[in-house]
Write a protein that holds these residues in place. Structure first.
Motif, PDB file in Angstrom:
ATOM      1  N   LEU A 265       0.999  -1.145  -0.054  1.00 40.82           N
ATOM      2  CA  LEU A 265      -0.015  -0.208  -0.043  1.00 40.82           C
ATOM      3  C   LEU A 265       0.899   1.117   0.071  1.00 40.82           C
ATOM      4  O   LEU A 265       0.560   2.179  -0.645  1.00 40.82           O
ATOM      5  N   ILE A 266       2.079   1.414   0.800  1.00 35.71           N
ATOM      6  CA  ILE A 266       2.944   2.315   0.800  1.00 35.71           C
ATOM      7  C   ILE A 266       3.347   2.575  -0.449  1.00 35.71           C
ATOM      8  O   ILE A 266       3.814   3.762  -0.851  1.00 35.71           O
ATOM      9  N   GLN A 267       4.187   1.467  -1.132  1.00 37.27           N
ATOM     10  CA  GLN A 267       4.897   1.679  -2.445  1.00 37.27           C
ATOM     11  C   GLN A 267       4.054   1.850  -3.669  1.00 37.27           C
ATOM     12  O   GLN A 267       4.324   2.625  -4.283  1.00 37.27           O
ATOM     13  N   PHE A 268       2.858   1.447  -3.687  1.00 36.01           N
ATOM     14  CA  PHE A 268       2.205   1.408  -5.057  1.00 36.01           C
ATOM     15  C   PHE A 268       0.725   2.155  -4.975  1.00 36.01           C
ATOM     16  O   PHE A 268       0.017   2.169  -6.012  1.00 36.01           O
ATOM     17  N   THR A 269       0.456   2.543  -3.572  1.00 31.80           N
ATOM     18  CA  THR A 269      -0.992   3.439  -3.748  1.00 31.80           C
ATOM     19  C   THR A 269      -0.838   4.570  -2.666  1.00 31.80           C
ATOM     20  O   THR A 269       0.183   4.900  -2.341  1.00 31.80           O
ATOM     21  N   THR A 270      -1.842   5.265  -2.630  1.00 35.07           N
ATOM     22  CA  THR A 270      -1.669   6.269  -1.628  1.00 35.07           C
ATOM     23  C   THR A 270      -2.896   6.266  -0.294  1.00 35.07           C
ATOM     24  O   THR A 270      -3.387   7.016   0.217  1.00 35.07           O
ATOM     25  N   GLU A 271      -2.890   4.856  -0.091  1.00 36.90           N
ATOM     26  CA  GLU A 271      -3.678   4.558   0.958  1.00 36.90           C
ATOM     27  C   GLU A 271      -3.150   4.454   2.370  1.00 36.90           C
ATOM     28  O   GLU A 271      -2.890   3.469   2.853  1.00 36.90           O
ATOM     29  N   TYR A 272      -2.360   5.580   2.479  1.00 42.38           N
ATOM     30  CA  TYR A 272      -1.547   5.646   3.612  1.00 42.38           C
ATOM     31  C   TYR A 272      -2.296   5.529   5.123  1.00 42.38           C
ATOM     32  O   TYR A 272      -1.577   4.895   5.914  1.00 42.38           O
ATOM     33  N   ASP A 273      -3.441   5.777   5.090  1.00 38.60           N
ATOM     34  CA  ASP A 273      -4.065   5.575   6.491  1.00 38.60           C
ATOM     35  C   ASP A 273      -4.359   4.160   6.804  1.00 38.60           C
ATOM     36  O   ASP A 273      -4.092   3.768   7.790  1.00 38.60           O
ATOM     37  N   ARG A 274      -4.631   3.496   5.743  1.00 39.89           N
ATOM     38  CA  ARG A 274      -4.995   1.948   5.770  1.00 39.89           C
ATOM     39  C   ARG A 274      -3.462   1.248   6.174  1.00 39.89           C
ATOM     40  O   ARG A 274      -3.552   0.460   6.788  1.00 39.89           O
TER      41      ARG A 274
END
Length: 394
Positions: A265-274
């Protein structure tokens, strides 16, 4: 340190842990359990303290699938290899020789005693022939120890890991046939599949993994996690995310699965809260040494993404120091962890350099980055190299 093993259960994950009993004696223990949390709780319930897990859920699953070679030498060798860290054949030989002499002490004593008594009865005590026979008996374990260390399957497996973690993919494929029947078939096939994908032969790698898609012995989550590795080297971000999502659906509570999910999620998305939520949940669980350090690195990765470079630097520093301490301490059950820990150190070093570059400390950043660069280039970690180039220019 002797290995204390509790109930071998075929196919169940196999965990190693160090723990101190009620009398203050610290030992290396081996236990079969459903997962790492159950393994930790086993020691807790039985009154042990200062429990340190050495196995994560992935390594425990693989170890639980290991075939029984039935060889006394190979059964004795792993613990000695753990303690000697594969440093030299000489050290391995000495460790095994010590174990052999201890195991054979009564046999040697009886045989040598019989020979001396025989010579004494015949009035030839101390003749050359008798001394030669005794010398051969005493030196034979040394020869066995050297040959076992020189040609040990565990040493060969270490060479396989070294090749894999340095991107020598053809060497990985060449090494695997020498280990067939000695290590889990799934582990060897999965490593071959990753090597094939890295060599541009993704379809062959996927075909090799296909029999494990519905295997009753290989958990679904570990199948999907390894499949994500194939797609990583094929640069298919969509499939990487899909595989990690499926692994998380299959085993949502396993720490190593949560860490892997957060990392993607950190590397490939912007779902940082998750991602942050997953890291916080994982931190509350019982973690092995390697997962504890990965947690620190992934926290640093998240802070990098959020632009908190000082916070990222602090997490990377904790991870760096932790890996150095772990490698220096050479704890038992680190026998197969060393190549992976060295890889983790280099990757963490690269991210540490990115944080330093963003903070303006270019000299130290460049020094650290150059140390990690050979590994990044060998494994084709272009995303990290591009991120550093951006940081050092800014």
């Amino acid at each position: 340190m002797e290995l204390i093993e509790y109930g071998v259960i075929d196919g169940l994950p196999h965990y190693f842990a160090s723990a101190t009993d009620e009398y203050g004696k610290r030992e290396l223990h081996s236990v079969y359990a459903e997962d790492s949390q159950q393994a930790y709780e086993f020691f807790e319930v039985n009154g042990y303290v200062d429990i340190v897990l050495h196995s994560n859920d992935a390594s425990a699953v693989i170890d639980g699938l290991s075939p029984d070679t039935g060889s006394m030498i190979d059964r004795m060798l792993p613990l000695d290899l753990m303690q000697n860290h594969y440093q030299t054949i000489r050290k391995l030989s000495l460790a095994l020789l010590k174990r052999l002499y201890w195991k054979l002490r009564w046999i040697l004593a009886v045989v040598i005693g019989f020979l001396l008594l025989f010579q004494w009865n015949r009035g030839v005590l101390g003749n050359t022939r008798g001394i030669t026979v005794i010398a051969i008996l005493l030196l034979l374990p040394a020869l066995v120890a050297y040959l076992a260390a020189r040609f040990s399957v565990y040493r060969r497996y270490k060479q396989l890991l070294d090749a894999a973690f340095w991107g020598r993919w053809q060497e990985v494929l060449d090494q695997i046939p020498r280990l067939e029947g000695m290590f889990p078939e799934y582990d060897l096939d999965a490593r071959a599949a990753v090597a094939l994908s890295a060599l541009g032969r993704l379809d062959e790698g996927l075909e090799l993994m296909q029999p494990y898609a519905d295997s009753s012995r290989v958990p679904r989550w570990i199948y999907w996690s390894r499949l994500a590795d194939l797609y990583f080297y094929a640069n298919d971000e969509e499939q990487i995310q899909n595989c990690v999502r499926l692994a998380a659906e299959d085993a949502p509570e396993l720490p190593i699965v949560k860490l892997g999910h957060a990392h993607i999620l950190i590397q490939f998305t912007t779902e940082y809260d998750r991602a942050k939520q997953l890291l916080e949940q994982t931190e509350k669980q019982h973690l092995d040494q390697q997962c504890k350090l990965s947690l620190q690195r992934f926290k640093g990765n998240l802070e990098l993404k959020l632009g908190n470079y000082q916070g990222a630097k602090e997490y990377f520093l904790v991870c760096q120091q932790g890996i150095q301490e772990l490698l220096a301490s050479q704890p038992a059950a680190l026998h197969m962890m060393q190549p992976g820990m060295q890889l983790d150190f280099d990757v963490n070093q690269a991210y540490f350099a990115i944080a330093l570059a963003e903070l303006g400390d270019r000299a130290q950043a460049e020094e650290m980055y150059q140390q990690a660069l050979p590994r990044l280039q060998a494994l084709g970690y272009q995303r990290i190299m591009d991120r550093y180039a951006k940081a050092i220019r800014s």
